[in-house]
Scaffold this active site. Structure first.
Site, PDB file in Angstrom:
ATOM      1  N   PRO A   9       0.848  -1.195   0.000  1.00  0.00           N
ATOM      2  CA  PRO A   9       0.000   0.000   0.000  1.00  0.00           C
ATOM      3  C   PRO A   9       0.880   1.240   0.000  1.00  0.00           C
ATOM      4  CG  PRO A   9       0.101  -0.962   2.214  1.00  0.00           C
ATOM      5  CD  PRO A   9       0.893  -1.873   1.319  1.00  0.00           C
ATOM      6  N   MET A  10       0.522   2.222  -0.818  1.00  0.00           N
ATOM      7  CA  MET A  10       1.248   3.502  -0.798  1.00  0.00           C
ATOM      8  C   MET A  10       0.251   4.640  -0.977  1.00  0.00           C
ATOM      9  SD  MET A  10       4.989   3.386  -2.552  1.00  0.00           S
ATOM     10  CE  MET A  10       4.703   2.411  -3.972  1.00  0.00           C
ATOM     11  N   ALA A  11       0.114   5.444   0.075  1.00  0.00           N
ATOM     12  CA  ALA A  11      -0.823   6.566   0.024  1.00  0.00           C
ATOM     13  C   ALA A  11      -0.429   7.500  -1.118  1.00  0.00           C
ATOM     14  CB  ALA A  11      -0.798   7.310   1.354  1.00  0.00           C
ATOM     15  N   GLN A  63      -6.476  -1.604   2.862  1.00  0.00           N
ATOM     16  CA  GLN A  63      -5.796  -1.363   4.131  1.00  0.00           C
ATOM     17  C   GLN A  63      -6.540  -0.302   4.945  1.00  0.00           C
ATOM     18  OE1 GLN A  63      -2.181   1.011   4.807  1.00  0.00           O
ATOM     19  NE2 GLN A  63      -1.242  -0.874   5.571  1.00  0.00           N
ATOM     20  N   CYS A  93       2.337   3.202  10.010  1.00  0.00           N
ATOM     21  CA  CYS A  93       2.496   4.515   9.374  1.00  0.00           C
ATOM     22  C   CYS A  93       3.110   5.524  10.364  1.00  0.00           C
ATOM     23  CB  CYS A  93       1.142   5.020   8.881  1.00  0.00           C
ATOM     24  SG  CYS A  93       1.281   6.635   8.097  1.00  0.00           S
ATOM     25  N   ASN A 193       9.179  -7.036   3.962  1.00  0.00           N
ATOM     26  CA  ASN A 193       9.096  -5.758   3.242  1.00  0.00           C
ATOM     27  C   ASN A 193      10.261  -4.877   3.686  1.00  0.00           C
ATOM     28  OD1 ASN A 193       7.367  -2.761   3.896  1.00  0.00           O
ATOM     29  ND2 ASN A 193       7.781  -3.434   1.819  1.00  0.00           N
ATOM     30  N   GLY A 194      10.766  -4.081   2.751  1.00  0.00           N
ATOM     31  CA  GLY A 194      11.811  -3.126   3.104  1.00  0.00           C
ATOM     32  C   GLY A 194      13.013  -3.171   2.195  1.00  0.00           C
ATOM     33  N   ARG A 218       8.539   1.079  -2.917  1.00  0.00           N
ATOM     34  CA  ARG A 218       9.239   2.055  -3.766  1.00  0.00           C
ATOM     35  C   ARG A 218       9.909   1.413  -4.972  1.00  0.00           C
ATOM     36  NH1 ARG A 218      12.654   4.395   0.962  1.00  0.00           N
ATOM     37  NH2 ARG A 218      12.459   2.196   1.472  1.00  0.00           N
TER      38      ARG A 218
HETATM   39  C1  LIG Z   1       4.820   7.365  -0.755  1.00  0.00           C
HETATM   40  C2  LIG Z   1       4.626   6.240   0.216  1.00  0.00           C
HETATM   41  C3  LIG Z   1       3.371   5.995   0.725  1.00  0.00           C
HETATM   42  C4  LIG Z   1       3.156   4.944   1.626  1.00  0.00           C
HETATM   43  N1  LIG Z   1       1.901   4.691   2.080  1.00  0.00           N
HETATM   44  C5  LIG Z   1       1.676   3.621   2.895  1.00  0.00           C
HETATM   45  C6  LIG Z   1       0.363   3.270   3.302  1.00  0.00           C
HETATM   46  O1  LIG Z   1      -0.627   3.898   2.929  1.00  0.00           O
HETATM   47  N2  LIG Z   1       0.231   2.197   4.128  1.00  0.00           N
HETATM   48  C7  LIG Z   1       1.306   1.457   4.561  1.00  0.00           C
HETATM   49  O2  LIG Z   1       1.135   0.484   5.307  1.00  0.00           O
HETATM   50  N3  LIG Z   1       2.552   1.774   4.177  1.00  0.00           N
HETATM   51  C8  LIG Z   1       2.753   2.810   3.348  1.00  0.00           C
HETATM   52  N4  LIG Z   1       4.026   3.086   2.917  1.00  0.00           N
HETATM   53  C9  LIG Z   1       5.117   2.193   3.327  1.00  0.00           C
HETATM   54  C10 LIG Z   1       5.326   1.074   2.302  1.00  0.00           C
HETATM   55  O3  LIG Z   1       4.184   0.266   2.153  1.00  0.00           O
HETATM   56  C11 LIG Z   1       6.521   0.188   2.696  1.00  0.00           C
HETATM   57  O4  LIG Z   1       6.252  -0.422   3.922  1.00  0.00           O
HETATM   58  C12 LIG Z   1       7.813   0.986   2.816  1.00  0.00           C
HETATM   59  O5  LIG Z   1       7.943   1.923   1.765  1.00  0.00           O
HETATM   60  C13 LIG Z   1       9.027   0.029   2.779  1.00  0.00           C
HETATM   61  O6  LIG Z   1       9.034  -0.709   1.587  1.00  0.00           O
HETATM   62  P1  LIG Z   1       9.995  -0.325   0.336  1.00  0.00           P
HETATM   63  O7  LIG Z   1      11.385  -0.279   0.880  1.00  0.00           O
HETATM   64  O8  LIG Z   1       9.759  -1.459  -0.641  1.00  0.00           O
HETATM   65  O9  LIG Z   1       9.577   1.018  -0.162  1.00  0.00           O
HETATM   66  C14 LIG Z   1       4.240   4.125   2.039  1.00  0.00           C
HETATM   67  C15 LIG Z   1       5.512   4.392   1.522  1.00  0.00           C
HETATM   68  C16 LIG Z   1       5.719   5.425   0.627  1.00  0.00           C
HETATM   69  C17 LIG Z   1       7.085   5.657   0.071  1.00  0.00           C
END
Ligand SMILES: Cc1cc2nc3c(=O)[nH]c(=O)nc-3n(C[C@H](O)[C@H](O)[C@H](O)COP(=O)(O)O)c2cc1C
Length: 317
Positions: A9-11, A63, A93, A193-194, A218
């Site tokens: 999920p990404m807002a 979510q 979050c 994740n990460g 990302r």
């Molecule tokens: C722009 C943006 C928006 C995000 N929005 C959410 C969200 O709505 N809910 C959530 O659980 N995590 C959110 N995250 C976190 C990601 O889901 C993820 O846990 C975090 O970016 C680590 O993963 P990555 O290294 O693959 O980016 C967001 C991350 C980014 C960069």
């Protein structure tokens, strides 16, 4: 599960067009942007809109974030009515406006409440229920190892672990060992994740942690191919990067999906952002990105993009 690679999920990002694109490249599951349980309860139109999905997206996970178990349960009922396939609860979050309401990452400061929320949603929902946690609130507050077990006992069907502390935001390096530790402690599936920024890292995370699924956030921005590339690696194929023409066609497809979703005017507003994302790291992209800074209208942007990708085609691989 056919593919173990899941879109996070990404807002502000994982809207329907984006989800359809990553689904096309083999994401096993896509997730909505985080949805306010309170917003759903009071029937805010914009919040209800987040629940809309297309059949091609399925399985579709919504979510929820919130801090009141009853409100979360009522919101879950709305999610079920909307036809979603999975419910996820946000417990990570770090955004101030979320944390100050006791939601998101703040739940890692109040484990009893986190458990009550899972139990309340479990009681009303037959859908698979997942919880997305971080390593903890901060290093001094301890890690979420035991919380993961408690959430399993409260009714969670899977746990997603982003092993950074809430206070870290996105800084530092996520400690993947925590994913492994949680995996050895709970019996439900664990999704890691990460910092999975390449298909190779997706495989590495599975090998190092034994996680059941890998969630990418990302790493899929501008590279929705990452899901297909990871599947290719799994099957012993060398993953390839998309040809310039394929990339260009995908940008236009993404634009048209946005246009269907939000109308041409607003989609045009997003076009520059799409171009920036999809060209990051490509040859001469710095020059291209600077050249589109000055360009105002959609037609000229498309023209500039055509020129850029044609010159890449001409240069060859
Ligand atoms: C722009 C943006 C928006 C995000 N929005 C959410 C969200 O709505 N809910 C959530 O659980 N995590 C959110 N995250 C976190 C990601 O889901 C993820 O846990 C975090 O970016 C680590 O993963 P990555 O290294 O693959 O980016 C967001 C991350 C980014 C960069």
């Amino acid at each position: 599960m056919k593919s173990p690679y899941i879109m996070a999920p990404m807002a502000g990002i994982t809207n329907r067009p984006f989800r359809l694109i990553v689904k096309q490249f083999g994401a096993a599951m896509v997730t909505s942007e985080m949805v306010s349980a309170m917003g759903l309860m009071v029937g805010q139109t914009r919040t209800l809109d987040y629940l809309r999905s297309a059949p091609e997206e399925r399985p579709f996970c919504v979510q929820l974030f919130g801090s009141d178990p009853d409100v979360m349960a009522r919101a879950a009922e709305k999610v079920i009515e909307s036809g979603a396939d999975v419910i996820d609860i946000n417990m990570g979050c770090p955004a101030r406006k979320v944390v100050k309401t006791g939601s998101g990452g703040a739940l890692l400061l109040d484990w009893r409440k986190a458990e009550r929320i899972v139990r309340a949603v479990r009681l009303v929902s037959p859908l698979p229920l997942t919880v997305k946690i971080r390593a903890g609130w901060s290093p001094t507050h301890g890690k979420t190892l035991e919380l993961a077990s408690a959430l399993e006992n409260s009714g969670a069907d899977a746990v997603t672990v982003h092993p950074r502390f809430v206070t870290q935001g996105f800084s530092g390096i996520p400690d993947w060992r925590l994913i492994e530790q949680i995996k050895s402690r709970v019996s439900v599936p664990v999704i890691g994740n990460g910092d999975v920024f390449s298909p190779h890292l997706a495989i590495k995370m599975r090998e190092e942690t034994g996680c059941d699924g890998v969630m990418v956030a990302r790493g899929a921005l501008g590279n929705p191919w990452i899901f297909q590339q990871a599947l290719d690696l799994d099957q012993g194929r060398i993953p390839s990067d998309p040809a310039p023409l394929e990339r260009k066609h995908l940008i236009m497809k993404h634009y048209h999906l946005l246009s269907d979703e939000m109308g041409e005017r607003r989609a045009a507003f997003h076009f520059r952002g799409l171009l920036l994302r999809y060209t990051k790291g490509l040859p001469h992209s710095g020059l291209f990105r600077r050249s589109i800074e000055q360009v105002k209208d959609l037609q000229s942007l498309v023209g500039t993009m055509d020129g850029y990708f044609s010159s890449m085609e001409a240069d060859g691989p």
